[in-house]
Design a protein around this motif. Structure first.
Motif, PDB file in Angstrom:
ATOM      1  N   SER A  66       0.820  -1.199   0.000  1.00 29.47           N
ATOM      2  CA  SER A  66       0.000   0.000   0.000  1.00 29.47           C
ATOM      3  C   SER A  66       0.863   1.262   0.000  1.00 29.47           C
ATOM      4  N   CYS A  67       1.904   1.279   0.800  1.00 28.30           N
ATOM      5  CA  CYS A  67       2.764   2.456   0.911  1.00 28.30           C
ATOM      6  C   CYS A  67       3.531   2.742  -0.379  1.00 28.30           C
ATOM      7  N   CYS A  68       3.822   1.692  -1.148  1.00 28.41           N
ATOM      8  CA  CYS A  68       4.707   1.851  -2.301  1.00 28.41           C
ATOM      9  C   CYS A  68       4.027   1.608  -3.645  1.00 28.41           C
ATOM     10  N   GLY A  69       2.714   1.385  -3.649  1.00 30.60           N
ATOM     11  CA  GLY A  69       2.002   1.254  -4.906  1.00 30.60           C
ATOM     12  C   GLY A  69       2.214  -0.064  -5.612  1.00 30.60           C
ATOM     13  N   LEU A  70       2.179  -1.165  -4.859  1.00 30.52           N
ATOM     14  CA  LEU A  70       2.482  -2.493  -5.397  1.00 30.52           C
ATOM     15  C   LEU A  70       1.320  -3.458  -5.199  1.00 30.52           C
ATOM     16  N   VAL A  71       1.478  -4.629  -5.808  1.00 27.07           N
ATOM     17  CA  VAL A  71       0.577  -5.749  -5.580  1.00 27.07           C
ATOM     18  C   VAL A  71       1.187  -6.609  -4.471  1.00 27.07           C
ATOM     19  N   GLY A  72       0.430  -6.807  -3.399  1.00 25.46           N
ATOM     20  CA  GLY A  72       0.941  -7.579  -2.266  1.00 25.46           C
ATOM     21  C   GLY A  72      -0.054  -8.628  -1.828  1.00 25.46           C
ATOM     22  N   LEU A  73       0.193  -9.876  -2.185  1.00 26.86           N
ATOM     23  CA  LEU A  73      -0.684 -10.980  -1.804  1.00 26.86           C
ATOM     24  C   LEU A  73      -0.156 -11.690  -0.570  1.00 26.86           C
ATOM     25  N   LYS A  74      -0.976 -11.781   0.467  1.00 27.05           N
ATOM     26  CA  LYS A  74      -0.724 -12.700   1.573  1.00 27.05           C
ATOM     27  C   LYS A  74      -1.527 -13.968   1.277  1.00 27.05           C
ATOM     28  N   PRO A  75      -0.869 -15.059   0.955  1.00 29.73           N
ATOM     29  CA  PRO A  75      -1.612 -16.280   0.629  1.00 29.73           C
ATOM     30  C   PRO A  75      -2.329 -16.860   1.845  1.00 29.73           C
ATOM     31  N   SER A  76      -3.182 -17.826   1.576  1.00 31.09           N
ATOM     32  CA  SER A  76      -3.859 -18.567   2.648  1.00 31.09           C
ATOM     33  C   SER A  76      -2.838 -19.280   3.523  1.00 31.09           C
ATOM     34  N   ARG A  77      -3.219 -19.474   4.779  1.00 27.46           N
ATOM     35  CA  ARG A  77      -2.402 -20.309   5.665  1.00 27.46           C
ATOM     36  C   ARG A  77      -2.220 -21.685   5.015  1.00 27.46           C
ATOM     37  N   GLY A  78      -0.966 -22.112   4.893  1.00 27.22           N
ATOM     38  CA  GLY A  78      -0.683 -23.414   4.310  1.00 27.22           C
ATOM     39  C   GLY A  78      -0.513 -23.424   2.809  1.00 27.22           C
ATOM     40  N   ARG A  79      -0.578 -22.254   2.158  1.00 28.09           N
ATOM     41  CA  ARG A  79      -0.389 -22.216   0.704  1.00 28.09           C
ATOM     42  C   ARG A  79       1.077 -22.294   0.327  1.00 28.09           C
ATOM     43  N   THR A  80       1.930 -21.606   1.071  1.00 30.49           N
ATOM     44  CA  THR A  80       3.368 -21.653   0.822  1.00 30.49           C
ATOM     45  C   THR A  80       4.051 -22.294   2.029  1.00 30.49           C
ATOM     46  N   PRO A  81       5.221 -22.897   1.821  1.00 33.54           N
ATOM     47  CA  PRO A  81       5.855 -23.661   2.898  1.00 33.54           C
ATOM     48  C   PRO A  81       6.510 -22.770   3.947  1.00 33.54           C
ATOM     49  N   CYS A  82       6.691 -23.330   5.145  1.00 37.51           N
ATOM     50  CA  CYS A  82       7.387 -22.601   6.209  1.00 37.51           C
ATOM     51  C   CYS A  82       8.538 -23.418   6.797  1.00 37.51           C
ATOM     52  N   GLY A  83       8.810 -24.601   6.264  1.00 37.92           N
ATOM     53  CA  GLY A  83       9.887 -25.452   6.749  1.00 37.92           C
ATOM     54  C   GLY A  83      11.232 -25.055   6.162  1.00 37.92           C
ATOM     55  N   PRO A  84      12.291 -25.802   6.468  1.00 42.83           N
ATOM     56  CA  PRO A  84      12.268 -27.024   7.284  1.00 42.83           C
ATOM     57  C   PRO A  84      12.485 -26.796   8.776  1.00 42.83           C
ATOM     58  N   LEU A  85      12.697 -25.541   9.190  1.00 50.75           N
ATOM     59  CA  LEU A  85      13.039 -25.290  10.583  1.00 50.75           C
ATOM     60  C   LEU A  85      11.820 -25.175  11.476  1.00 50.75           C
ATOM     61  N   THR A  86      10.632 -25.044  10.886  1.00 51.95           N
ATOM     62  CA  THR A  86       9.407 -24.966  11.679  1.00 51.95           C
ATOM     63  C   THR A  86       8.270 -25.624  10.919  1.00 51.95           C
TER      64      THR A  86
END
Length: 474
Positions: A180-200
């Motif tokens: 919003s501040c910089c005039g961009l497209v910013g998608l926060k995907p659904s929980r579980g759409r992109t990975p968060c491993g391998p450390l968590t």
């Protein structure tokens, strides 16, 4: 085509650069050279890089779907094997990622060419990218104003044309607020759409999601296709899309039930210019053919703050567990000191209470999307803030009081980290001062396809590709 001029390079999004490389009108080496020149030109001016550019670029697959497209990674923790990280803090010295984050492995496989590391506030705890370690990151639309946070350096570099896409993550708005501040497209995907491993197995109790910032909807869709395979071993997994996200852009979603809300559940006042851009987005959606009504989910602002404490203490816990010794309080910024102290004082009963608050928010948002297809809100309550507005070293801050303070600036985003629903910020307007104004769209869990379809409709109806900030490559 010959050597790639900087103005030609900066005018193209990631798909455009990829297509030029595939057509052999330019080489990947020529694109990388242009990107290095661009980053060297605007990176120091904006204070958006944490370190010199990588020499050479990080290893990547030359045959991936984005082969040869430049990007940067965010200084938000151990992300790329062998690359030092600081989380924007003077307290972290000599830390190096031992392994790739699972998303970084996918970025490499996609062929993205990592050339540098972008700035973030200390431990990612602010909507202002202004750390003592790396200084102030300046907004290319107005260097006297902030870029948002915590993915602020990434946003500055994409908005200024230095790179077409940049790694970002979001635990309370950290993709959408800088967008919003910089005039961009910013998608926060659904929980579980992109990975968060391998450390968590779940990041910040499921509230942190990794992805990117872009300048176009098609880049967001194609990139999501490239990196969003089911995350093996992660606690949460979003349902697989019926077809590729980029393919969904080719068809209209049909007539949707759209809810429009310009007043946040916290009661925070909204800048009239911001509200007006959001209302206009609703009118455009009506013109397209959607049914728009003024309503919003029934949410308790105290529940959102309480649930967001899970993300805050998760950050504090990661710092305390990951450091070889407790960070020296003298090397920390004021809010970080408070967060680490409150993390150690947080009890199992506190965790349970926060999880119950998270459940209440998640159920309320879930029920809302039984009767609505889409929610439209402002992304922020205000225009990009002048530097120091969200002073990081303000005395007397507790973690909760700090959350309330930054949520007063951005009251619309965190609810959907808590609930896990996908949300996207689009640059659908500008203020009288010429500053970008973002509008947030939210959909049911797993419905990024719907968000991207509507985002594509809005991009065609209210195009933003020709807008360039005063600080722009070349």
């Amino acid at each position: 085509m010959g050597p790639l001029e900087l103005h030609e390079y900066a005018a193209l999004d990631a798909v455009g650069l990829r297509d030029l490389i595939r057509a052999r009108e330019v080489t990947a080496a020529e694109v990388e050279d242009a990107a290095r020149r661009a980053l060297s030109q605007v990176g120091p001016e904006l204070g958006a890089l944490t370190r010199p550019l990588f020499e050479p670029a990080l290893v990547h697959d030359p045959d991936g779907p984005f082969a040869g497209v430049p990007f940067v990674i965010k200084d938000s923790g151990p992300f790329a094997q062998g690359v030092p990280f600081t989380l924007g803090s003077r307290s972290i010295q000599g830390a190096v990622a031992a392994v790739d984050h699972d998303l970084m492995a996918r970025f490499r496989a996609a062929g993205l060419v990592a050339l540098g590391q972008s700035t973030a506030p200390e431990f990612g705890l602010s909507f202002a990218t202004e750390s003592v370690r790396h200084g102030v990151t300046r907004n290319p639309w107005d260097p006297g104003r902030g870029v948002g946070g915590s993915s602020g350096g990434a946003a500055a570099l994409v908005a200024s044309g230095a790179v077409p896409v940049a790694h970002a993550n979001d635990a309370g708005g950290s993709i959408r607020v800088p967008a919003s501040c910089c005039g961009l497209v910013g998608l926060k995907p659904s929980r579980g759409r992109t990975p968060c491993g391998p450390l968590t197995g779940e990041a910040a109790f499921g509230q942190l999601v990794e992805f990117a910032l872009t300048r176009s909807v098609r880049d967001t869709a194609h990139l999501l296709d490239a990196v969003s395979a089911p995350p093996v071993g992660d606690k949460y997994q979003a349902p697989a899309p019926a077809r590729p996200f980029a393919e969904a852009l080719r068809t209209a979603p049909g007539r949707l039930r759209v809810a429009l809300a310009t007043a946040p559940w916290s009661g925070t006042p909204v800048d009239p210019q911001v509200a007006a851009v959001t209302v206009n987005a609703g009118k455009v959606l009506e013109w397209i053919g959607h049914a728009v009504t003024e309503t919003g989910p029934d949410l308790d602002a105290d529940d959102i703050v309480e649930a967001a404490m899970l993300s805050v203490v998760s950050t504090g816990g990661a710092v305390l567990r990951g450091a070889p010794r407790r960070p020296d309080p003298a090397s920390l910024e004021a809010v970080s000191r408070a967060v680490l102290a409150e993390t150690e004082a947080f009890t199992a009963l506190d965790v349970l209470a926060a999880m119950e608050a998270q459940d209440r928010v998640t159920r309320s948002v879930g029920r809302f999307f039984l009767a609505h297809d889409l929610l439209v809100t402002p992304t922020l309550a205000a225009l990009p803030a002048p530097h120091g507005t969200l002073a990081y070293d303000a005395p007397g801050q507790s973690a909760r009081s700090w959350l309330r303070r930054i949520f007063a600036h951005g009251p619309f985003t965190a609810a959907f980290n808590v609930s896990g629903h996908p949300a996207i910020s689009l640059p659908l307007g500008q203020s009288r001062e010429g500053l970008p104004v973002g509008v947030q769209l939210v959909a049911a869990h797993g419905r990024e396809d719907l968000l991207l379809q509507v985002a594509s409709q809005l991009e065609q109806a209210v195009p933003w590709a020709d807008r360039q900030p005063p600080v722009f490559v070349d």
